[in-house]
Design a protein around this motif. Structure first.
Motif, PDB file in Angstrom:
ATOM      1  N   ALA A 592      69.861  28.005 -59.305  1.00  0.00           N
ATOM      2  CA  ALA A 592      70.398  27.386 -60.517  1.00  0.00           C
ATOM      3  C   ALA A 592      69.316  27.016 -61.523  1.00  0.00           C
ATOM      4  CB  ALA A 592      71.190  26.131 -60.135  1.00  0.00           C
ATOM      5  N   ALA A 593      68.042  27.043 -61.100  1.00  0.00           N
ATOM      6  CA  ALA A 593      66.952  26.594 -61.975  1.00  0.00           C
ATOM      7  C   ALA A 593      66.666  27.616 -63.080  1.00  0.00           C
ATOM      8  CB  ALA A 593      65.688  26.359 -61.146  1.00  0.00           C
ATOM      9  N   GLU A 594      66.270  27.106 -64.232  1.00  0.00           N
ATOM     10  CA  GLU A 594      65.830  27.963 -65.330  1.00  0.00           C
ATOM     11  C   GLU A 594      64.372  28.337 -65.133  1.00  0.00           C
ATOM     12  OE1 GLU A 594      67.835  29.152 -67.506  1.00  0.00           O
ATOM     13  OE2 GLU A 594      69.573  27.948 -66.894  1.00  0.00           O
ATOM     14  N   ALA A 595      63.933  29.321 -65.904  1.00  0.00           N
ATOM     15  CA  ALA A 595      62.565  29.829 -65.757  1.00  0.00           C
ATOM     16  C   ALA A 595      61.528  28.732 -66.010  1.00  0.00           C
ATOM     17  CB  ALA A 595      62.338  31.010 -66.702  1.00  0.00           C
ATOM     18  N   ASP A 596      61.785  27.847 -66.973  1.00  0.00           N
ATOM     19  CA  ASP A 596      60.830  26.772 -67.259  1.00  0.00           C
ATOM     20  C   ASP A 596      60.630  25.872 -66.049  1.00  0.00           C
ATOM     21  OD1 ASP A 596      60.613  27.776 -69.782  1.00  0.00           O
ATOM     22  OD2 ASP A 596      61.973  26.307 -70.709  1.00  0.00           O
ATOM     23  N   VAL A 607      55.592  34.204 -66.687  1.00  0.00           N
ATOM     24  CA  VAL A 607      56.050  35.582 -66.509  1.00  0.00           C
ATOM     25  C   VAL A 607      56.665  35.768 -65.129  1.00  0.00           C
ATOM     26  CG1 VAL A 607      55.350  37.995 -66.450  1.00  0.00           C
ATOM     27  CG2 VAL A 607      54.335  36.447 -68.137  1.00  0.00           C
ATOM     28  N   LEU A 608      55.963  35.262 -64.104  1.00  0.00           N
ATOM     29  CA  LEU A 608      56.474  35.385 -62.740  1.00  0.00           C
ATOM     30  C   LEU A 608      57.771  34.598 -62.579  1.00  0.00           C
ATOM     31  CD1 LEU A 608      56.148  36.440 -59.895  1.00  0.00           C
ATOM     32  CD2 LEU A 608      54.625  34.517 -59.390  1.00  0.00           C
ATOM     33  N   ALA A 609      57.881  33.456 -63.248  1.00  0.00           N
ATOM     34  CA  ALA A 609      59.101  32.652 -63.174  1.00  0.00           C
ATOM     35  C   ALA A 609      60.296  33.429 -63.722  1.00  0.00           C
ATOM     36  CB  ALA A 609      58.911  31.344 -63.936  1.00  0.00           C
ATOM     37  N   GLU A 610      60.096  34.125 -64.855  1.00  0.00           N
ATOM     38  CA  GLU A 610      61.177  34.947 -65.421  1.00  0.00           C
ATOM     39  C   GLU A 610      61.600  36.027 -64.438  1.00  0.00           C
ATOM     40  OE1 GLU A 610      62.950  34.737 -68.020  1.00  0.00           O
ATOM     41  OE2 GLU A 610      61.948  33.340 -69.383  1.00  0.00           O
ATOM     42  N   THR A 611      60.622  36.647 -63.790  1.00  0.00           N
ATOM     43  CA  THR A 611      60.913  37.706 -62.817  1.00  0.00           C
ATOM     44  C   THR A 611      61.728  37.159 -61.646  1.00  0.00           C
ATOM     45  OG1 THR A 611      58.819  38.760 -63.401  1.00  0.00           O
ATOM     46  CG2 THR A 611      59.883  39.485 -61.372  1.00  0.00           C
ATOM     47  N   ILE A 612      61.378  35.957 -61.174  1.00  0.00           N
ATOM     48  CA  ILE A 612      62.079  35.356 -60.040  1.00  0.00           C
ATOM     49  C   ILE A 612      63.528  35.057 -60.410  1.00  0.00           C
ATOM     50  CG2 ILE A 612      62.185  33.300 -58.572  1.00  0.00           C
ATOM     51  CD1 ILE A 612      59.103  33.191 -58.761  1.00  0.00           C
TER      52      ILE A 612
END
Length: 639
Positions: A592-596, A607-612
């Protein structure tokens, strides 16, 4: 067994006024006492169709042969009469307080010519002022040792005091400086009573102004060069400071409250009472309650308070985990024990009192766990439990080896099952086994698959224990009894597995969680074991252990699943995967978490957060299932 229809009163005969009712058995013994604001509405609940009643209530109404009631003028009168009758008749279906141990108190015998301070468990000393209860006797003695340094009052026995006063020679404690009564020859009876008054006032309030006054007197004595008096006052100040340090400050000094933490299950409840006076914990009580009928937390609170203040005066504020329905009547009843002074029942949801109530609840949880552990560790009780199971199920011999089975899954995914083993009524953890189930139709089919796999190895020579290896074989020994978690459908599946596998000589039964009843294959009615029996306790432990073992394995599989998906994301190694799961606490929160929010995890960049996030929210492949359901913990625990 009686039929409630035979003694059910006509609805028009039952008044709608408040009152107290009694169910009686065939020998006229009172089985249960209860109170009601509306007798007609309350009693109609007991005479509903038997299939709709909770099993324990059903057993009570079918044991009883009559019901009678007494109308009273108000809810408070109903509460008082219920309390009186429970103490008088000791009904077997009302709550029973198992732990009848008494607690030590510090008492001051104010009715004596020269009051003394003493350790006692007797609540009936005429004219005595009590402080406590204390958890241990040594805690009371330690407090007395410190207090008599500040307030030298009598500690000797009545016989020693009388002998000393008749002979004119100080008692032995007085000769060694341990007794400050008139028998020591240092004070008169009037002076001694004044010191006793100061002692009682300080113990009742722990007022620091007493220390402030003594400090001033010490300084005045030192200024007047009366150093012996100054030294005596100094020692008294140090003693009082030590007493205050022994009692940790947990709430503001104006708070005088009792807090009750309660932890309960189907059979028992543990109670932890924190006695707070002047913002300090002045005493602790702990006891265990047997539950015969199915009582909720609010009803438990009602019974617990009646027991707690049977001999003790309640404070102005009582904090409980949940308010009973008749809280106003209960407050009035408690007010009568405080000579008409107000008593307020309340719950605490936030702040220091809520934190202290949580601590009391944690202590109650520990008490219940210790009680169950000790009961489980009692060899005599386990032996009796096995004998009772043999008799109740009609077995040829006691089930010395019992195997328990449970199935767990999450929305039809990660289907697993557990097998736990009890030998001689105790867990045999190195014989536990767990199963992965590749295909799932429903719980009964999964249970059938597991038992077919287990029973296929029932008589294999290769599965016998290997003495040289020092460990059991794949399934070790043949069981006497198979216990499944569930009712008739699960028992029927287990019996079908036994029949299809051709295995004979093994009994099977199921324990249904809602009513704690035992089902046998082909029976239309369950076996009902007494609620306080060790046999039912053993069945519950076996069932709960199978459930725990299945849930833990199912969660392991879920963690591996999500770990493998995360591990396929470029740039995510095992350490980063663990950091993500540790940071969010659960897969549902991570999904449920956002990339931030994901980027805040150490080692995870934007960048890695967006990919996850994209990987976790990608649709499942055709024919597949999502990685996790959003309500994963609730769904798993429900299983």
């Amino acid at each position: 067994m009686s039929n409630p229809v035979d003694y059910r009163p006509r609805p028009g005969e039952i008044p709608t006024a408040p009152g107290v009712y009694r169910f009686r058995g065939p020998d006229r013994r009172v089985l249960y006492v209860g109170k009601a604001k509306n007798l007609r509405a309350r009693l109609s609940n007991y005479f509903a169709p038997l299939r709709t009643l909770h099993e324990r209530t059903r057993r009570m109404v079918t044991t009883a042969t009559s019901v009678e009631w007494t109308v009273v003028g108000s809810d408070i009168e109903a509460l008082q009469l219920e309390y009186t009758w429970i103490k008088e008749f000791e009904p077997p279906f009302n709550i029973k307080f198992r732990d009848d141990k008494s607690y030590p108190y510090l008492a001051v015998t104010l009715a004596d010519e020269a009051p003394r301070v003493m350790v006692t468990r007797n609540h009936r000393i005429k004219g005595a002022k009590y402080f406590g209860p204390y958890p241990k006797v040594w805690a009371v003695r330690e407090t007395i040792d410190l207090m008599i340094k500040a307030f030298p009052i009598r500690t000797c026995s009545d016989s020693s005091y009388k002998r000393a006063m008749d002979s004119g020679r100080p008692c032995f404690p007085g000769q060694i400086g341990r007794c400050g009564g008139p028998c020591s020859g240092r004070v008169s009876i009037a002076e001694h009573r004044e010191i006793v008054g100061q002692f009682v006032a300080f113990m009742a309030s722990h007022d620091r102004s007493v220390i402030t006054r003594m400090r001033k007197q010490m300084q005045d004595a030192a200024s007047a060069q009366d150093y012996e008096v100054a030294a005596t006052l100094r020692d008294r100040v140090l003693a009082l400071e030590a007493v205050l340090e022994k009692s940790a400050v947990v709430l503001p000094e104006s708070v005088n409250s009792d807090l009750f933490g309660i932890e309960h299950d189907e059979l028992a409840a543990a109670v932890q009472q924190f006695i707070v006076r002047g913002g300090r914990i002045r005493g602790v009580r702990s006891w265990v309650v047997d539950k015969e009928l199915d009582l909720g937390l609010a009803e438990l609170v009602d019974s617990v308070l009646q027991s707690a203040y049977e001999n003790d005066e309640p404070p102005g504020e009582i904090i409980v985990p949940e308010l009973p329905d008749d809280s106003e009547a209960l407050e009035q009843w408690l007010r009568g024990m405080r000579d008409g002074r107000a008593v307020r029942l309340r719950t605490a949801r936030r702040g220091d009192k809520a934190a202290l109530l949580q601590t009391a609840t944690l202590n109650a949880k520990h008490t219940l766990a210790v009680y169950k552990t000790r009961r489980a560790g009692d060899f005599v009780a386990r032996s009796q439990a096995l004998a009772d199971i043999q008799e109740a199920l009609g077995l040829d011999e006691a089930p010395l080896r019992m195997e328990g089975y449970d199935v767990s899954h999450l929305a039809g995914t990660n289907i697993v099952a557990s097998m736990v083993v009890f030998e001689d009524g105790a867990p045999k953890k190195n014989h536990y086994r767990r199963f992965s189930i590749p295909e799932y139709a429903d719980d009964t089919e999964a249970l059938y698959q597991v038992l077919m796999r287990r029973l296929a190895h029932i008589d294999d020579d290769q599965d016998e224990p290997d003495p040289e290896a020092g460990r059991p074989g794949k399934f070790a020994y043949r069981p006497n009894l198979l216990v499944v978690d569930g009712g008739q459908p699960q028992v029927a599946a287990a019996a079908r597995a036994l029949a299809d596998s051709g295995v004979e000589g093994i009994a099977v039964c199921g324990i249904a969680k809602r009513l704690e009843e035992i089902w046998l294959p082909g029976d239309d009615f369950p076996v009902i074991l007494p609620r306080t029996s060790d046999a039912l306790f053993l069945f519950q432990r076996l069932r709960d252990e199978a459930h725990r073992f299945a849930i833990s394995y199912q969660r392991q599989k879920r963690r591996r699943d999500i770990g493998s998906v995360l591990g396929e994301i470029p740039g995510l190694g095992p350490r980063r995967v663990q950091s993500l799961l540790r940071h969010f606490g659960s897969v549902a929160r991570l999904k449920a978490a956002e990339a931030d929010a994901v980027a805040e995890v150490p080692g995870i960049g934007p960048v890695l957060a967006e990919t996850i996030v994209k990987a976790l929210r990608a649709p499942a492949p055709e024919g597949g299932v999502p990685i996790e359901a959003p309500d994963e913990e609730a769904a798993a625990d429900a299983r």
